[in-house]
Design an enzyme around this catalytic site. Sequence first.
Site, PDB file in Angstrom:
ATOM      1  N   CYS A 129      43.031  34.753  46.523  1.00 14.08           N
ATOM      2  CA  CYS A 129      43.116  36.083  47.130  1.00 14.08           C
ATOM      3  C   CYS A 129      42.704  35.979  48.601  1.00 14.08           C
ATOM      4  O   CYS A 129      41.642  35.452  48.904  1.00 14.08           O
ATOM      5  CB  CYS A 129      42.211  37.079  46.400  1.00 14.08           C
ATOM      6  N   GLY A 170      56.479  34.376  44.788  1.00 11.93           N
ATOM      7  CA  GLY A 170      56.460  34.825  46.179  1.00 11.93           C
ATOM      8  C   GLY A 170      57.821  35.316  46.623  1.00 11.93           C
ATOM      9  O   GLY A 170      58.686  34.511  46.964  1.00 11.93           O
ATOM     10  N   ASN A 174      48.848  44.349  50.781  1.00 12.28           N
ATOM     11  CA  ASN A 174      47.811  44.941  49.940  1.00 12.28           C
ATOM     12  C   ASN A 174      46.453  44.360  50.249  1.00 12.28           C
ATOM     13  O   ASN A 174      46.322  43.215  50.693  1.00 12.28           O
ATOM     14  CB  ASN A 174      48.133  44.733  48.447  1.00 12.28           C
ATOM     15  N   ILE A 179      53.139  30.949  45.259  1.00 14.09           N
ATOM     16  CA  ILE A 179      51.914  31.137  46.041  1.00 14.09           C
ATOM     17  C   ILE A 179      51.331  32.534  45.812  1.00 14.09           C
ATOM     18  O   ILE A 179      52.038  33.423  45.354  1.00 14.09           O
ATOM     19  CB  ILE A 179      52.224  31.008  47.569  1.00 14.09           C
TER      20      ILE A 179
HETATM   21  O1  DOR Z   1      47.054  39.802  47.503  1.00 16.65           O
HETATM   22  C1  DOR Z   1      46.257  39.804  46.596  1.00 16.65           C
HETATM   23  N1  DOR Z   1      45.607  40.935  46.254  1.00 16.65           N
HETATM   24  N2  DOR Z   1      45.986  38.668  45.937  1.00 16.65           N
HETATM   25  C2  DOR Z   1      45.039  38.588  44.981  1.00 16.65           C
HETATM   26  O2  DOR Z   1      44.819  37.521  44.453  1.00 16.65           O
HETATM   27  C3  DOR Z   1      44.276  39.763  44.599  1.00 16.65           C
HETATM   28  C4  DOR Z   1      44.821  41.051  45.087  1.00 16.65           C
HETATM   29  C5  DOR Z   1      43.713  42.077  45.249  1.00 16.65           C
HETATM   30  O3  DOR Z   1      43.185  42.525  44.197  1.00 16.65           O
HETATM   31  O4  DOR Z   1      43.343  42.397  46.362  1.00 16.65           O
END
Ligand code: DOR
Length: 292
Positions: free
Chosen positions: A124, A236, A69, A184
């Site tokens: 993130c 995770g 993502n 994590i």
């Molecule tokens: O993988 C992630 N996507 N981790 C985050 O902390 C935020 C999220 C995003 O909103 O992109």
Amino acid sequence: LQPGDIDVGGVTLRNHLLLAAGVLGTTGASLQRLLKLGAGGVVTKSIGPEPNAGHHGPCLIRTECGVLNAMGLPNPSKNFVEELAPLEGEPVIVSIFGKDPEEFKEVAGWFAEHAKAFELNVSCPHAAGYGAAIGTDPETVLECTRAVASYGVPVWVKLTPNVTDITTIGLAAEKGGASAIVAINTVRGMRISTAMRRPVLGNRTGGLSGKAIFPIAVKCVWDLYAACTIPVIGCGGVSTAEDVIEMMMAGAQAVEIGTAVMDDVRVFDGIAQKLYAKDGADPASIVGVAHD
Ligand code: DOR
């Protein structure tokens, strides 16, 4: 294992399984629903200082081994307070982000009366200026934690695996006054469309979650348990009762579940039935046993 009231990181949970930040955490109604479906506690989608629409799409793709993502931290900012009002008294942990200690403090101030704890998103992997940009610097993590801890609400700090030594960051959070460490967040990754000859995600790179990152999470929990004094919460790629037990044996006092909830919102109940059916051992007795 037995369910019941479980105290972890300053919060009383109904069982050892929490909804992880980011999945179905954008409305009060969905959080309420997941509590009814058996989550022992819920973590909201991360909220930041300004309303934000996030990255342009595609923002989320499935891969053979998990989900990639790059949502880009979309959130309604301060307006999220309205979603939380009906959840009064429930085990709700509010995930927040900012680019410096002042922003973290400002955002925390809006929710201090609605949160049983804050989870600081300093991890993130694909948000310029936010997230891992600050979560890889121990001094910044310490200052952000200290700023939010000043409200007297427990602070959990969610760490990035995208570092050489996660324990340095965990110890900084602990020094800043954190009540728990969550390990994590997602692992940096990307996919390329060979047909289109370009990255699939709109943001090009993103964060990987799900099965593929479970062994990475176990190792991070293992290291943090050995290095830190405050509780570690595992997150995770957890999708089964066996995964939960493995995480606990590595040192997790509770476990967050995200990607597996996308596949089946009944995952909490499903895991709980297996986890708590095995009679005997008090959960506290398996936390960290693999280190003995
Ligand atoms: O993988 C992630 N996507 N981790 C985050 O902390 C935020 C999220 C995003 O909103 O992109």
